[in-house]
Design a protein around this motif. Structure first.
Motif, PDB file in Angstrom:
ATOM      1  N   ILE A 138       0.858  -1.177   0.000  1.00  0.00           N
ATOM      2  CA  ILE A 138       0.000   0.000   0.000  1.00  0.00           C
ATOM      3  C   ILE A 138       0.896   1.228   0.000  1.00  0.00           C
ATOM      4  O   ILE A 138       1.988   1.205   0.577  1.00  0.00           O
ATOM      5  CB  ILE A 138      -0.974  -0.002   1.200  1.00  0.00           C
ATOM      6  CG1 ILE A 138      -2.054   1.058   1.029  1.00  0.00           C
ATOM      7  CG2 ILE A 138      -0.229   0.148   2.521  1.00  0.00           C
ATOM      8  CD1 ILE A 138      -3.245   0.869   1.934  1.00  0.00           C
ATOM      9  N   ASN A 139       0.433   2.283  -0.658  1.00  0.00           N
ATOM     10  CA  ASN A 139       1.142   3.562  -0.657  1.00  0.00           C
ATOM     11  C   ASN A 139       0.380   4.529   0.229  1.00  0.00           C
ATOM     12  O   ASN A 139      -0.831   4.703   0.068  1.00  0.00           O
ATOM     13  CB  ASN A 139       1.231   4.140  -2.071  1.00  0.00           C
ATOM     14  CG  ASN A 139       2.121   3.325  -2.975  1.00  0.00           C
ATOM     15  OD1 ASN A 139       2.916   2.515  -2.518  1.00  0.00           O
ATOM     16  ND2 ASN A 139       1.993   3.530  -4.262  1.00  0.00           N
ATOM     17  N   LEU A 140       1.101   5.150   1.149  1.00  0.00           N
ATOM     18  CA  LEU A 140       0.554   6.188   2.006  1.00  0.00           C
ATOM     19  C   LEU A 140       1.214   7.502   1.614  1.00  0.00           C
ATOM     20  O   LEU A 140       2.272   7.508   0.979  1.00  0.00           O
ATOM     21  CB  LEU A 140       0.835   5.871   3.476  1.00  0.00           C
ATOM     22  CG  LEU A 140       0.368   4.503   3.980  1.00  0.00           C
ATOM     23  CD1 LEU A 140       0.803   4.289   5.423  1.00  0.00           C
ATOM     24  CD2 LEU A 140      -1.139   4.360   3.843  1.00  0.00           C
ATOM     25  N   SER A 141       0.629   8.625   2.006  1.00  0.00           N
ATOM     26  CA  SER A 141       1.238   9.910   1.688  1.00  0.00           C
ATOM     27  C   SER A 141       1.250  10.807   2.912  1.00  0.00           C
ATOM     28  O   SER A 141       0.446  10.638   3.837  1.00  0.00           O
ATOM     29  CB  SER A 141       0.505  10.585   0.532  1.00  0.00           C
ATOM     30  OG  SER A 141      -0.833  10.850   0.874  1.00  0.00           O
ATOM     31  N   THR A 142       2.175  11.752   2.902  1.00  0.00           N
ATOM     32  CA  THR A 142       2.359  12.681   3.994  1.00  0.00           C
ATOM     33  C   THR A 142       2.976  13.962   3.451  1.00  0.00           C
ATOM     34  O   THR A 142       3.690  13.909   2.440  1.00  0.00           O
ATOM     35  CB  THR A 142       3.266  12.073   5.091  1.00  0.00           C
ATOM     36  OG1 THR A 142       3.401  12.993   6.174  1.00  0.00           O
ATOM     37  CG2 THR A 142       4.644  11.750   4.551  1.00  0.00           C
ATOM     38  N   ILE A 173       4.982  -1.157   2.674  1.00  0.00           N
ATOM     39  CA  ILE A 173       4.326   0.138   2.861  1.00  0.00           C
ATOM     40  C   ILE A 173       5.291   1.194   2.340  1.00  0.00           C
ATOM     41  O   ILE A 173       6.411   1.307   2.831  1.00  0.00           O
ATOM     42  CB  ILE A 173       3.992   0.392   4.337  1.00  0.00           C
ATOM     43  CG1 ILE A 173       3.027  -0.656   4.844  1.00  0.00           C
ATOM     44  CG2 ILE A 173       3.431   1.797   4.515  1.00  0.00           C
ATOM     45  CD1 ILE A 173       2.755  -0.583   6.322  1.00  0.00           C
ATOM     46  N   ARG A 174       4.855   1.917   1.327  1.00  0.00           N
ATOM     47  CA  ARG A 174       5.629   3.025   0.797  1.00  0.00           C
ATOM     48  C   ARG A 174       4.960   4.291   1.301  1.00  0.00           C
ATOM     49  O   ARG A 174       3.725   4.415   1.241  1.00  0.00           O
ATOM     50  CB  ARG A 174       5.694   3.004  -0.712  1.00  0.00           C
ATOM     51  CG  ARG A 174       6.395   1.756  -1.247  1.00  0.00           C
ATOM     52  CD  ARG A 174       6.859   1.916  -2.671  1.00  0.00           C
ATOM     53  NE  ARG A 174       7.982   2.806  -2.789  1.00  0.00           N
ATOM     54  CZ  ARG A 174       9.271   2.457  -2.612  1.00  0.00           C
ATOM     55  NH1 ARG A 174       9.578   1.226  -2.291  1.00  0.00           N
ATOM     56  NH2 ARG A 174      10.223   3.334  -2.749  1.00  0.00           N
ATOM     57  N   ILE A 175       5.754   5.222   1.798  1.00  0.00           N
ATOM     58  CA  ILE A 175       5.241   6.510   2.248  1.00  0.00           C
ATOM     59  C   ILE A 175       5.851   7.566   1.348  1.00  0.00           C
ATOM     60  O   ILE A 175       7.075   7.686   1.277  1.00  0.00           O
ATOM     61  CB  ILE A 175       5.586   6.783   3.723  1.00  0.00           C
ATOM     62  CG1 ILE A 175       5.057   5.666   4.627  1.00  0.00           C
ATOM     63  CG2 ILE A 175       5.022   8.139   4.161  1.00  0.00           C
ATOM     64  CD1 ILE A 175       5.498   5.762   6.073  1.00  0.00           C
ATOM     65  N   GLN A 176       4.994   8.295   0.655  1.00  0.00           N
ATOM     66  CA  GLN A 176       5.483   9.305  -0.271  1.00  0.00           C
ATOM     67  C   GLN A 176       5.084  10.700   0.189  1.00  0.00           C
ATOM     68  O   GLN A 176       4.059  10.881   0.842  1.00  0.00           O
ATOM     69  CB  GLN A 176       4.977   9.033  -1.667  1.00  0.00           C
ATOM     70  CG  GLN A 176       3.489   8.980  -1.827  1.00  0.00           C
ATOM     71  CD  GLN A 176       3.074   8.500  -3.215  1.00  0.00           C
ATOM     72  OE1 GLN A 176       3.871   8.455  -4.124  1.00  0.00           O
ATOM     73  NE2 GLN A 176       1.822   8.159  -3.363  1.00  0.00           N
ATOM     74  N   GLN A 177       5.932  11.638  -0.163  1.00  0.00           N
ATOM     75  CA  GLN A 177       5.677  13.032   0.192  1.00  0.00           C
ATOM     76  C   GLN A 177       4.779  13.660  -0.860  1.00  0.00           C
ATOM     77  O   GLN A 177       4.997  13.469  -2.063  1.00  0.00           O
ATOM     78  CB  GLN A 177       6.999  13.794   0.288  1.00  0.00           C
ATOM     79  CG  GLN A 177       6.858  15.189   0.831  1.00  0.00           C
ATOM     80  CD  GLN A 177       8.169  15.725   1.318  1.00  0.00           C
ATOM     81  OE1 GLN A 177       8.870  15.070   2.058  1.00  0.00           O
ATOM     82  NE2 GLN A 177       8.506  16.942   0.904  1.00  0.00           N
ATOM     83  N   VAL A 178       3.788  14.399  -0.394  1.00  0.00           N
ATOM     84  CA  VAL A 178       2.898  15.113  -1.310  1.00  0.00           C
ATOM     85  C   VAL A 178       3.058  16.603  -1.069  1.00  0.00           C
ATOM     86  O   VAL A 178       3.398  17.042   0.019  1.00  0.00           O
ATOM     87  CB  VAL A 178       1.408  14.710  -1.108  1.00  0.00           C
ATOM     88  CG1 VAL A 178       1.175  13.285  -1.522  1.00  0.00           C
ATOM     89  CG2 VAL A 178       0.957  14.942   0.309  1.00  0.00           C
TER      90      VAL A 178
END
Length: 139
Positions: free
Chosen positions: A88-92, A133-138
């Motif tokens: 799953i990809n999450l963003s922050t 889990i990938r966390i990407q910057q938005v």
């Protein structure tokens, strides 16, 4: 032709151990627990980010998937252990701050924050079941 008015309500991720999955998503990622269903020795745990009640992740026991053969269940367990079954990809807004916070917990880091050649900054880790889990910057 108009498109249907759809939103993402839930994503499904397998869990291996309900207690460690619950602790990871609640205590490390800071998600709220929305539901916890037990049936026999199986658990379905619904979690989601605070302030976003319309979006949830359901952590489910893969052994409850109907019509799987024993060989398929074994393959799923092997893929989960390797971290190749689900992601799953999450963003922050700040991936470096998010990474620093999640590192305070018991996490398996796959990739520290990095600027990707395709234009995003992200990091990667695995949950206790091996899900990527990938966390990407938005922004």
């Amino acid at each position: 032709m108009t498109s249907p008015d759809l939103t993402i309500a839930q994503a499904m991720l397998p869990l291996a151990d309900p207690d460690t999955s619950l602790a990871f998503y609640r205590d490390v990622l800071g998600f709220e627990v929305r539901n916890h269903v037990e049936y026999g020795d199986m658990h379905w745990i619904t979690v989601g980010p605070p302030g976003q009640p319309e979006t949830s992740i359901v952590l489910y026991p893969p052994e409850a998937t109907p019509d799987l053969t024993d060989a398929e269940r074994t393959l799923i367990e092997e893929m989960m252990a390797k971290g190749t079954y689900a992601m799953i990809n999450l963003s922050t807004p700040d991936v470096d701050a998010a990474f620093a916070k999640v590192q305070q917990g018991d996490v398996e880091v796959v990739q520290e924050p990095i600027d990707q050649p395709y234009g995003i900054r992200d990091c990667a880790l695995r949950d206790p079941a091996g899900n990527m889990i990938r966390i990407q910057q938005v922004g």
